[in-house]
Design an enzyme around this catalytic site. Structure first.
Site, PDB file in Angstrom:
ATOM      1  N   LYS A 174     -21.796  -0.616 -14.058  1.00 20.19           N
ATOM      2  CA  LYS A 174     -22.882   0.171 -13.492  1.00 20.19           C
ATOM      3  C   LYS A 174     -23.942   0.407 -14.558  1.00 20.19           C
ATOM      4  O   LYS A 174     -23.784   1.249 -15.443  1.00 20.19           O
ATOM      5  CB  LYS A 174     -22.369   1.522 -12.988  1.00 20.19           C
ATOM      6  CG  LYS A 174     -23.384   2.189 -12.090  1.00 20.19           C
ATOM      7  CD  LYS A 174     -23.300   3.687 -12.088  1.00 20.19           C
ATOM      8  CE  LYS A 174     -24.196   4.350 -13.077  1.00 20.19           C
ATOM      9  NZ  LYS A 174     -25.629   4.063 -12.971  1.00 20.19           N
ATOM     10  N   GLU A 249     -18.313   6.895 -25.508  1.00 20.11           N
ATOM     11  CA  GLU A 249     -19.281   6.716 -26.608  1.00 20.11           C
ATOM     12  C   GLU A 249     -20.437   7.654 -26.307  1.00 20.11           C
ATOM     13  O   GLU A 249     -21.226   7.383 -25.394  1.00 20.11           O
ATOM     14  CB  GLU A 249     -19.808   5.272 -26.622  1.00 20.11           C
ATOM     15  CG  GLU A 249     -18.770   4.220 -26.912  1.00 20.11           C
ATOM     16  CD  GLU A 249     -18.361   4.194 -28.361  1.00 20.11           C
ATOM     17  OE1 GLU A 249     -19.107   4.720 -29.208  1.00 20.11           O
ATOM     18  OE2 GLU A 249     -17.287   3.660 -28.643  1.00 20.11           O
ATOM     19  N   CYS A 283     -28.478   6.448 -29.978  1.00 16.18           N
ATOM     20  CA  CYS A 283     -27.404   7.450 -30.077  1.00 16.18           C
ATOM     21  C   CYS A 283     -27.143   7.828 -31.534  1.00 16.18           C
ATOM     22  O   CYS A 283     -26.800   8.961 -31.833  1.00 16.18           O
ATOM     23  CB  CYS A 283     -26.133   6.918 -29.445  1.00 16.18           C
ATOM     24  SG  CYS A 283     -25.687   5.295 -30.055  1.00 16.18           S
ATOM     25  N   GLU A 385     -29.423  16.926 -29.347  1.00 18.48           N
ATOM     26  CA  GLU A 385     -29.894  15.547 -29.314  1.00 18.48           C
ATOM     27  C   GLU A 385     -31.179  15.476 -28.481  1.00 18.48           C
ATOM     28  O   GLU A 385     -31.199  15.856 -27.317  1.00 18.48           O
ATOM     29  CB  GLU A 385     -28.821  14.654 -28.684  1.00 18.48           C
ATOM     30  CG  GLU A 385     -29.174  13.184 -28.774  1.00 18.48           C
ATOM     31  CD  GLU A 385     -28.140  12.288 -28.097  1.00 18.48           C
ATOM     32  OE1 GLU A 385     -27.695  12.617 -26.987  1.00 18.48           O
ATOM     33  OE2 GLU A 385     -27.808  11.249 -28.692  1.00 18.48           O
TER      34      GLU A 385
HETATM   35  P1  NAD Z   1     -26.307   9.708 -19.111  1.00 22.39           P
HETATM   36  O1  NAD Z   1     -25.043  10.338 -19.553  1.00 22.39           O
HETATM   37  O2  NAD Z   1     -27.271  10.512 -18.346  1.00 22.39           O
HETATM   38  O3  NAD Z   1     -25.978   8.418 -18.215  1.00 22.39           O
HETATM   39  C1  NAD Z   1     -25.137   7.387 -18.677  1.00 22.39           C
HETATM   40  C2  NAD Z   1     -24.593   6.630 -17.473  1.00 22.39           C
HETATM   41  O4  NAD Z   1     -23.755   7.496 -16.716  1.00 22.39           O
HETATM   42  C3  NAD Z   1     -25.657   6.141 -16.510  1.00 22.39           C
HETATM   43  O5  NAD Z   1     -25.300   4.865 -16.018  1.00 22.39           O
HETATM   44  C4  NAD Z   1     -25.616   7.181 -15.421  1.00 22.39           C
HETATM   45  O6  NAD Z   1     -26.093   6.706 -14.186  1.00 22.39           O
HETATM   46  C5  NAD Z   1     -24.129   7.481 -15.351  1.00 22.39           C
HETATM   47  N1  NAD Z   1     -23.770   8.768 -14.743  1.00 22.39           N
HETATM   48  C6  NAD Z   1     -24.541   9.861 -14.571  1.00 22.39           C
HETATM   49  N2  NAD Z   1     -23.837  10.845 -13.962  1.00 22.39           N
HETATM   50  C7  NAD Z   1     -22.589  10.358 -13.757  1.00 22.39           C
HETATM   51  C8  NAD Z   1     -21.392  10.893 -13.195  1.00 22.39           C
HETATM   52  N3  NAD Z   1     -21.338  12.136 -12.714  1.00 22.39           N
HETATM   53  N4  NAD Z   1     -20.290  10.117 -13.168  1.00 22.39           N
HETATM   54  C9  NAD Z   1     -20.307   8.873 -13.678  1.00 22.39           C
HETATM   55  N5  NAD Z   1     -21.413   8.302 -14.212  1.00 22.39           N
HETATM   56  C10 NAD Z   1     -22.538   9.037 -14.260  1.00 22.39           C
HETATM   57  O7  NAD Z   1     -26.956   9.071 -20.437  1.00 22.39           O
HETATM   58  P2  NAD Z   1     -28.373   8.336 -20.579  1.00 22.39           P
HETATM   59  O8  NAD Z   1     -29.437   9.373 -20.434  1.00 22.39           O
HETATM   60  O9  NAD Z   1     -28.400   7.130 -19.724  1.00 22.39           O
HETATM   61  O10 NAD Z   1     -28.279   7.826 -22.083  1.00 22.39           O
HETATM   62  C11 NAD Z   1     -28.531   8.629 -23.169  1.00 22.39           C
HETATM   63  C12 NAD Z   1     -27.248   9.165 -23.772  1.00 22.39           C
HETATM   64  O11 NAD Z   1     -26.368   8.084 -24.103  1.00 22.39           O
HETATM   65  C13 NAD Z   1     -27.486   9.885 -25.078  1.00 22.39           C
HETATM   66  O12 NAD Z   1     -26.729  11.060 -25.145  1.00 22.39           O
HETATM   67  C14 NAD Z   1     -27.008   8.890 -26.124  1.00 22.39           C
HETATM   68  O13 NAD Z   1     -26.638   9.452 -27.343  1.00 22.39           O
HETATM   69  C15 NAD Z   1     -25.879   8.245 -25.426  1.00 22.39           C
HETATM   70  N6  NAD Z   1     -25.574   6.927 -26.028  1.00 22.39           N
HETATM   71  C16 NAD Z   1     -24.446   6.799 -26.811  1.00 22.39           C
HETATM   72  C17 NAD Z   1     -24.173   5.579 -27.439  1.00 22.39           C
HETATM   73  C18 NAD Z   1     -22.951   5.402 -28.313  1.00 22.39           C
HETATM   74  O14 NAD Z   1     -22.618   4.259 -28.617  1.00 22.39           O
HETATM   75  N7  NAD Z   1     -22.270   6.436 -28.753  1.00 22.39           N
HETATM   76  C19 NAD Z   1     -25.028   4.508 -27.243  1.00 22.39           C
HETATM   77  C20 NAD Z   1     -26.169   4.677 -26.450  1.00 22.39           C
HETATM   78  C21 NAD Z   1     -26.413   5.896 -25.842  1.00 22.39           C
END
Ligand code: NAD
Length: 490
Positions: A174, A249, A283, A385
């Site tokens: 997804k 992650e 991230c 963040e």
């Molecule tokens: P997000 O948590 O809003 O969304 C991530 C994914 O989860 C998306 O595909 C989203 O549609 C899905 N999602 C949302 N609600 C959900 C639910 N209730 N159940 C299951 N899936 C759900 O994150 P974002 O805004 O897309 O990305 C930014 C975040 O990602 C930041 O916090 C960043 O630090 C983190 N990130 C971490 C890494 C790492 O390797 N540690 C890498 C990249 C980004």
């Protein structure tokens, strides 16, 4: 405008409801693509297809050589289509084209790396007493839900999909709602390269419905998630009912530490690169820049001068060094943090409207680099963040002070330090509580090396051999070699 379909059970299909949504180009605010607005019934179809591939379709029994060959073919497909994939990545995410090209090259290599590892998955023989033999087998974990964020749409997905294929898992990917285009495009490669139906399925739609449906689905054995801490916590809660294996992650607030003996020019560029690359939507962004007092003022001034020259624009323009943020929501969030920062610290750069953008970019989500200084590590801009081009500069006195400030955070994804003294470097490596420590650099992520966080930055590791372990289960086998009865019940 192009349209894309979901990829389920080896076929391209619209959402069951027939609904679509618009994926935008963040540089212009215009619609880039129409993609399926999937929902729970689409998830159910994809999970059933994945289960068939895994349970009765013979996928886990495919030879490791064959899985490796498929991965090599996918890698070749990615290289052959690199220009289109990189262009779509830039148009959908906003990042400068050179960064997208780097991501696509990494993705191709990631398929090759796990293609090579597919034939090296094995257990071990164990020393056990008596007339017996014991060994372990490494088997695929089953059907995996792969949920990824929007900041590195291709790479975040591929570093899950490639090891899942290598391990013999079936998966449902997804992409994040704003950036589904490149992985829907890559599904064409999965189809062309001989991946059997159901082994990888790709669905676009909102996380709150389809992400959550994946997490709750009893047919899914494992969730591999990259994203925010809040959603990570929700996944742990929702996954608990079916005891999902979960790897997370999550985010960070990583320190980038500059000792006074660091190479000054490298330090100035390294501090900017650490937090402004990919518009700060990283991230592991080095968003807390810790500078030792003797070079504090000089380095701050040099960073401000250099950051003023960072060229903003649409990522598709080769001159651009910083693109727009991904969407309106992220733009509003980053601007609100700049307002919070104004009350908490001193602003040396940024916070003003962007000027000089090319025509057509008036509705793009551009934010100029912001540098706050004399920031208290307790301030919100040092603790939360932001996920945008906002740097918080914090002075420190000595090594102990640096480690105290660096580790004073709920996160533990990454840390970097800059020094020419190898004694100090080794001491710092041991003291920093983070899953990744960079020395005299910040941000390189190698497919061969593990990636993941300490503390509230999550658990589990991606990339390297560790990333493959996340998609396998260990099975113990004990064989009696004594033909006589056990002799317990006389
Ligand atoms: P997000 O948590 O809003 O969304 C991530 C994914 O989860 C998306 O595909 C989203 O549609 C899905 N999602 C949302 N609600 C959900 C639910 N209730 N159940 C299951 N899936 C759900 O994150 P974002 O805004 O897309 O990305 C930014 C975040 O990602 C930041 O916090 C960043 O630090 C983190 N990130 C971490 C890494 C790492 O390797 N540690 C890498 C990249 C980004």
């Amino acid at each position: 405008m192009e349209t894309w379909k979901n990829y389920i059970d080896g076929k391209f299909a619209d959402a069951a409801s027939g609904r679509t949504y618009d994926a935008l180009n963040p540089a212009t605010g215009e619609v880039l693509a129409k993609v399926p607005q999937s929902d729970a019934p689409d998830v159910d179809r994809a999970v059933k297809a994945a289960r068939r591939a895994f349970d009765t379709g013979g996928w886990p029994e495919t030879s490791a050589r064959e899985r490796g060959r498929i991965l090599f073919r996918i890698a070749a497909w990615v290289r052959a289509n690199a220009e289109r994939l990189a262009t779509l990545e830039t148009l959908n995410n906003g990042k400068p084209l050179a960064e997208a090209e780097g991501d696509v090259a990494d993705a191709a290599f990631c398929f090759e790396y796990y293609g090579g590892l597919a034939t090296k998955i094995h257990g071990e023989v164990l020393a056990v007493p008596g007339k017996a033999f014991a060994m372990t087998l490494r088997e695929p974990v089953g059907v995996a839900g792969l949920i990824v964020p929007w900041n590195y749409p291709i790479m975040m997905a591929v570093q899950k999909v490639a090891p899942a294929i290598a391990a013999g898992c079936a998966s449902i990917l997804k992409p994040a709602r704003p950036t589904p285009v490149t992985m829907l495009e890559m599904a064409k490669g999965f189809a062309e390269c001989g991946l059997p139906p159901g082994v990888v399925n790709v669905l676009s739609g909102p996380g709150s419905s389809i992400g959550s449906a994946l997490v709750k689905h009893p047919g899914v054995d494992k969730i591999s998630f990259t994203g925010s801490g809040d959603v990570g916590r929700e996944i742990m809660r929702e996954g608990a009912a079916t005891l999902k294996r979960v790897s997370l992650e999550l985010g960070g607030k990583s320190p980038n530490i500059f000792f006074a003996d660091a190479d000054f020019e490298a330090a100035v560029e390294g501090a900017l690169f650490g937090v402004f690359i990919n518009q700060g939507e990283v991230c592991s962004a080095g968003s807390r820049v810790l500078i030792q007092r003797p070079i504090y003022r000089k380095m701050l001034d040099a960073m401000v001068e250099k950051a003023k020259k960072i060229r903003l624009g649409p990522g598709i323009d080769r001159e651009t060094k910083m693109g727009p943020l991904v969407n309106q929501e992220q733009y509003d969030k980053v601007l609100s943090y700049i307002e919070i920062g104004r009350k908490e610290a001193k602003l040396a750069l940024g916070g003003s409207p962007v000027s000089g953008l090319p025509k057509g970019c008036e509705k793009g989500f551009f934010v100029t680099p912001a540098i706050f200084y004399d920031v208290d590590n307790a301030a919100r801009i040092a603790r939360e963040e932001i996920f945008g081009p906002v740097m918080s500069v914090i002075p420190f006195d000595d090594e102990e002070d640096a480690y105290r400030i660096a580790n004073d955070t709920p996160f533990g994804l990454a840390a970097a330090l800059w020094s020419r003294d190898h004694f100090k470097v080794m001491r710092a490596i041991k003291r920093l509580r983070a899953g990744i420590v960079w020395v005299n650099h910040m941000q390189p992520a190698m497919v061969e090396a593990p990636w993941g966080g300490f503390k509230q930055s999550g658990f589990g590791r991606e990339l390297g051999t560790y990333g493959l372990d996340e998609f396998t289960e260990v099975k113990q086998v004990y064989m009696n070699l004594d033909e006589k009865p056990i002799g317990w019940y006389k």
